[in-house]
Design an enzyme around this catalytic site. Structure first.
Site, PDB file in Angstrom:
ATOM      1  N   HIS A   1     108.890 128.879 -54.739  1.00  0.00           N
ATOM      2  CA  HIS A   1     109.373 130.173 -53.843  1.00  0.00           C
ATOM      3  C   HIS A   1     110.453 130.833 -54.863  1.00  0.00           C
ATOM      4  CE1 HIS A   1     107.627 128.486 -49.893  1.00  0.00           C
ATOM      5  NE2 HIS A   1     106.525 129.068 -50.722  1.00  0.00           N
TER       6      HIS A   1
ATOM      7  N   ASP B   1     117.580 126.808 -53.295  1.00  0.00           N
ATOM      8  CA  ASP B   1     118.867 126.453 -53.477  1.00  0.00           C
ATOM      9  C   ASP B   1     119.539 125.773 -54.944  1.00  0.00           C
ATOM     10  OD1 ASP B   1     118.327 124.000 -53.343  1.00  0.00           O
ATOM     11  OD2 ASP B   1     118.524 123.815 -50.999  1.00  0.00           O
TER      12      ASP B   1
ATOM     13  N   PRO C   1     121.228 125.232 -43.741  1.00  0.00           N
ATOM     14  CA  PRO C   1     120.410 125.300 -42.606  1.00  0.00           C
ATOM     15  C   PRO C   1     119.003 125.476 -43.056  1.00  0.00           C
ATOM     16  CG  PRO C   1     121.671 127.002 -42.609  1.00  0.00           C
ATOM     17  CD  PRO C   1     122.368 126.282 -43.744  1.00  0.00           C
ATOM     18  N   ASP C   2     117.987 124.906 -42.520  1.00  0.00           N
ATOM     19  CA  ASP C   2     116.383 125.031 -42.689  1.00  0.00           C
ATOM     20  C   ASP C   2     115.918 126.157 -41.947  1.00  0.00           C
ATOM     21  OD1 ASP C   2     115.984 124.254 -40.114  1.00  0.00           O
ATOM     22  OD2 ASP C   2     114.776 122.439 -40.785  1.00  0.00           O
ATOM     23  N   PHE C   3     114.679 126.674 -42.152  1.00  0.00           N
ATOM     24  CA  PHE C   3     114.216 127.702 -41.317  1.00  0.00           C
ATOM     25  C   PHE C   3     113.941 127.571 -39.659  1.00  0.00           C
ATOM     26  CE2 PHE C   3     112.300 130.632 -44.524  1.00  0.00           C
ATOM     27  CZ  PHE C   3     113.511 131.184 -45.009  1.00  0.00           C
ATOM     28  N   ARG C   4     113.142 126.460 -39.522  1.00  0.00           N
ATOM     29  CA  ARG C   4     112.743 126.536 -38.275  1.00  0.00           C
ATOM     30  C   ARG C   4     113.261 125.313 -37.317  1.00  0.00           C
ATOM     31  NH1 ARG C   4     109.364 127.814 -42.146  1.00  0.00           N
ATOM     32  NH2 ARG C   4     108.105 129.582 -41.965  1.00  0.00           N
TER      33      ARG C   4
ATOM     34  N   ASN D   1     112.048 125.208 -51.985  1.00  0.00           N
ATOM     35  CA  ASN D   1     113.550 125.514 -51.908  1.00  0.00           C
ATOM     36  C   ASN D   1     114.199 126.503 -52.983  1.00  0.00           C
ATOM     37  OD1 ASN D   1     113.525 123.955 -49.510  1.00  0.00           O
ATOM     38  ND2 ASN D   1     114.793 122.153 -50.583  1.00  0.00           N
TER      39      ASN D   1
END
Ligand code: CNA
Length: 333
Positions: free
Chosen positions: A161, A144, A68-71, A142
């Site tokens: 990040h 991940d 899933p993404d954040f927004r 990302n």
């Protein structure tokens, strides 16, 4: 106005691309569309492309990436955090909060590190750009590790990040690997350091209150002024300083956005002050125009781009071969 703009750019340390504009003989897009970008790639030799990505390149529903993404409304992580009882959604990535209570972060980490996840066609499209000698650098928000898994060499990658690829003990700084952390996270155990027996092992992702990696700051200075094309994929372009990287390319460098929605467009105050240019779509008349938005799923966009460039079979074969390799590796683990 120009003087004020330059003064503010200097004071606020905002990148001023106009300094570099005279230095290039760059060609621009003949048509503001995906076809225009395809022509541009085909016609220009030794093109230097920078790709920028966000959580949207890993959300793919029909392949196992599916993180899933954040927004995104309803499916995004920020909409599904009630169960963690946080003071506010961002607390889950707040260093002070983590030191007090690491449990919510590791519960979320289980969702971010599903078993059997694999890179998407979009990740492999970026790899193809590298194989074809066109990729100057891939900047990702990302964490991940899917770009690494897709075979992008570390020197071509900037994980702005941080990453789950490695971690360290917050007390004695002992390093740990992803497989070690992942095993604990999936079992629902908070990873504790085996060296000092005290500290919690935190993945090397950048939390609020932490600095971005030095590599990010070093490379953005060198890379963006050289880029001939910027491709932005699967990001809401709201997290700074990453979002402002789009302003670091020269002012005639074409920028292609492949995303579900239009993002990163310049706001009125920044436009007035000439600070943050942002992306400028739908330009008519006097502004030359260099920004293209292709709206839809990142994988569909990349597959279409590959098809128009004559790379469709290559991309399909690469995805198939690499997924088979990852499946085989998983079985032997
Ligand atoms: P975001 O703010 O959640 O935005 C995602 C963007 O991608 C939105 O504009 C969506 O509309 C769009 N989008 C979602 N799915 C697709 C799709 N299949 N095709 C095209 N577009 C799509 O995420 P950002 O990356 O912009 O925000 C930055 C945060 C999110 C970074 O700090 C990341 O670390 C963090 N994050 C990373 C992951 C990951 O590593 N996979 C997952 C969730 C959050």
């Amino acid at each position: 106005m120009e003087k004020i703009r330059k003064y503010l750019a200097q004071k606020l340390r905002v990148f001023d691309s106009s300094k570099y504009d005279g230095q290039s003989q760059q060609k621009t897009l003949r048509e503001l569309s995906l076809n225009g970008v395809v022509e541009y790639i085909k016609e220009n030799e030794n093109l230097k492309i920078i790709t920028m990505a966000g959580a949207g390149i890993s959300t793919c529903k029909y392949l196992p990436a599916g993180i899933p993404d954040f927004r995104s409304p309803s499916s995004g992580l920020y909409h599904n955090l009630e169960k963690y009882n946080l003071p506010q959604p961002q607390a889950i990535f707040d260093l002070d909060f983590f030191m007090e209570n690491p449990e919510p972060f590791f519960m979320l980490a289980r969702e971010l590190l599903p078993e059997g996840f694999k890179p998407t066609p979009c990740h492999y499209f970026i790899r193809l750009l590298w194989e074809k000698g066109m990729l100057l650098r891939h900047y990702t928000q990302n964490i991940d590790t899917l770009e690494r898994m897709a075979g992008l060499p570390p020197e071509k990658l900037v994980e702005a990040h941080g990453t789950f690829h490695t971690g360290r003990c917050l007390k004695c700084r002992a390093p740990y690997t992803l497989p070690w952390m992942k095993k604990k996270i999936i079992e629902g155990i908070i990873p504790k350091c085996e060296e000092c027996d005290e500290g919690v092992v935190k993945p090397d992702i950048v939390f609020f209150g932490e600095m971005l990696p030095e590599r990010f700051h070093d490379l953005i200075e060198r890379d963006f002024v050289q880029a001939d094309l910027l491709i932005i994929m699967g990001s809401s372009l709201v997290v700074q300083p990453f979002a402002s990287l789009v302003d670091r390319v020269r002012s005639n460098c074409p920028r292609l956005l492949i995303n579900k929605e239009k993002v990163g467009v310049q706001d009125r105050l920044s436009r007035l002050l000439g600070l943050r240019q942002g992306l400028v779509f739908d330009t008519k008349g006097s502004h030359g125009g260099r920004d293209v938005a292709w709206l839809g799923d990142c994988n569909t966009g990349c597959q279409l781009l590959a098809e128009k460039l004559g790379w469709a079979d290559e991309l399909r074969d690469l995805v198939k071969k690499e997924h088979e390799r990852l499946d085989a590796e998983e079985k032997t683990d």
